[in-house]
Design an enzyme around this catalytic site. Sequence first.
Site, PDB file in Angstrom:
ATOM      1  N   TYR A 238      13.691 -12.101  -0.164  1.00 45.41           N
ATOM      2  CA  TYR A 238      12.620 -13.081  -0.080  1.00 45.41           C
ATOM      3  C   TYR A 238      11.704 -12.668   1.062  1.00 45.41           C
ATOM      4  O   TYR A 238      12.156 -12.348   2.146  1.00 45.41           O
ATOM      5  CB  TYR A 238      13.152 -14.479   0.202  1.00 45.41           C
TER       6      TYR A 238
ATOM      7  N   TRP B 248       7.586 -10.971   2.238  1.00 43.81           N
ATOM      8  CA  TRP B 248       6.289 -10.418   1.884  1.00 43.81           C
ATOM      9  C   TRP B 248       6.331  -8.922   1.638  1.00 43.81           C
ATOM     10  O   TRP B 248       5.589  -8.421   0.820  1.00 43.81           O
ATOM     11  CB  TRP B 248       5.286 -10.765   2.987  1.00 43.81           C
TER      12      TRP B 248
END
Length: 762
Positions: free
Chosen positions: A109, A111
């Site tokens: 999880y 960016w």
Amino acid sequence: MTFRPTTSHWGAFSADIGADGRLQVAADPDDPSPSPLLGNLPDSLRHPTRVTAPAVRRGWLEHGPGPDSSRGNDEFVELGWDEALDLLAAELRRVRDDHGNKAVFGGSYGWASAGRFHHAQSQLRRFLNLFGGFTSSRHTYSNGTSAVVLPHIVGSADDVFRNGSSWPTIVKNTELLVAFGGVPEKNVFVTPGGVSRHHTPGFLARLAERDVDIALISPLRDDFPAAGAVQWYPIRPATDTALMLGLAHTLVVEDLHDRSFLDRYCAGYDEFEQYLLGMEDGVPKDAEWASHITEIPVGEIVSLARKMASSRTFITVTWSLQRIEHGEQPVWTAIALAAMLGQIGLPGGGFGHGYGSMGDSGDIGPDFHVPFLSQGVNPVDEFIPVARIADMLLNPGGCYDFDGAVRTFPDIRLVYWAGGNPFHHHQDLNKLRNAFARPDTVVVHEPYWTATARHADFVLPATTPLEREDFGSGRRDTHLVAMHQVAQPYGQARSDHVILAGLAERLGFGERFTEGRSPRAWLEHLYGSWRKNLAAAGVAAPSFAEFWSSGSYPLPSEEPDRTLFETFRQDPEANRLHTPSGKIEITSAVIKSFGYEDCLGHPAWLEPVEWLGGARAENFPLQLIANQPRTRLHSQLDVGSVSQFGKVAGREAIRIHPADAASRGIEDGDVVRVFNDRGACLAGAVVTSALRPGVVQLPTGAWFDPHGSLCVHGNPNVLTADRPTSRLSQGCAGQLVLVELERFDGTPPPVTVGSPPDVIKR
């Protein structure tokens, strides 16, 4: 120099390595508002914190897998790639054979890269799905609460997030913009997958040029650009719902609400009105009641309500307001308030969510699918809400509520993380450290020695986007960008795809994972399939070679004027919402049936624990806002020059009102200790009147640097509570926390995260 095109979550740019070996970057010349975050790249590419080679924690090597409280404090031993992958493949096989696939948590999880092929989550989930499945997570820390509650209210979260009213429509038609949480310009430079053209700053400037009235509802004055007709309502944090209820009550008692709209387009309004008038609990939610809670004067509340009813009014709520206890309520109440005004579906009216939280909210680019790597299907149906990872690791077999269901936490034996940093996103980091001690094995792919890497057993060095080829494009981006390789991989770093391909080969499904393609062949294949789909839709795209040579492809444009729920307003029978009634559910019979005391069947004021009006404030009298930083994306590239320039005395900067600073003997530039009963951190004081008294603001993302329970670098998540927003959504409630502050006298401990941990080379 030959600058080569690429992109990032904060914008398209070009880059090359200079004669001195230093990375040089240049913003896309067609970007009207390039992000200052590009300045973090040059110093980070070859930073000392880069992971040089595969490394395994010494305790794991010596004692084998198992729970271990020394994670985070142990030495690492460098291994060759073959030895590291052999060990890891054997451990994956052991966990699967002994405990089943649901004992593996795929924690990708975050960016990671803006690239669509080297998207870490897609790569890891594809690998784990082929491995036989894994326990996954759902939703996001950013807007996980809204993602659960919005389908109950308006039938879809995606419609609100991705198809909200466009900025051109707002600029052209709105007379009054009521911004709960503001529209923080620092956030609009970022979008998942990239932003080729940053349009939002220009639209905000046009609002000022048109003298659109702005009601800024926030404890922070700079949550909206200073230009234009901005009236600041310095609300007490966590009380936005109470203010909305006071506004709604005024609309009712002065007969300013649109009863015909409520009757035709909404369900359950009458029950909500009874609550407003105090028919349920004997407490009218009037302006006087709201003023007591919010500390906004009664006259200003009444005046704002009247102005909203007499203007084309657009109500927006930032994502930050749903990252608090009972975070469903400000979102739900804002929709109810907009419905009472009767302007939902009208150009420039209604409501929006996330304007100023992300660069693509209200943007004018197309909602267009770009090439992506298939993850396949997960044979395991086990999942957790993303913000419940510590609870899962600490309470295997424990029960919890989620969106009407009672679920059980699985017994996780192996955590596999790629493309994220839970020691940034998660709350109560001292609790998270205890949680990370519980699994048998923790695996992390990382370019840098972050806190997550330091708490792992296997640390596999991953390339950065500049060290590989890819293509990228964000949601509502205007271009698909060719991401050329600019630099050679650092040390022995490999891409996530190559790492996982090596593991897949050892586990017997290498051919299915790679399908016989190299990373470049994958790019050509994905682009080619996408190009064929475009051609079938009547859109001609260039060949891959032409696209790669030109550096970008402008995506098909769409009409810039867009109004959320316009077709629903035009014909609510033909365009029913995906709710049980087909209407906007101001009262939800479904949520009411769950019987949750922390999320009722209609919008309501539910007193939080962490607020200045509660008992806890007697011991911790300052409300800390842990919001997004302006100097980096979350914790990414905290070692970069822009992020480092924003530090004070080498620590993350904490803003404090002059009155609060003076009463504590704190001056600008002092090192201060911020603390509560969960932990403490050091930060550098910035004294400013840009926030209301009683509030301090410390952005998230400083790399966690624990010395015992004290983070010496200024990460506020040592202070925040790992408490869900409610039993409905189990979302992140880390935006607000109560603290106390004192000047730190003497020599503070050094910040150590700028150097790697102890690594034994062999």
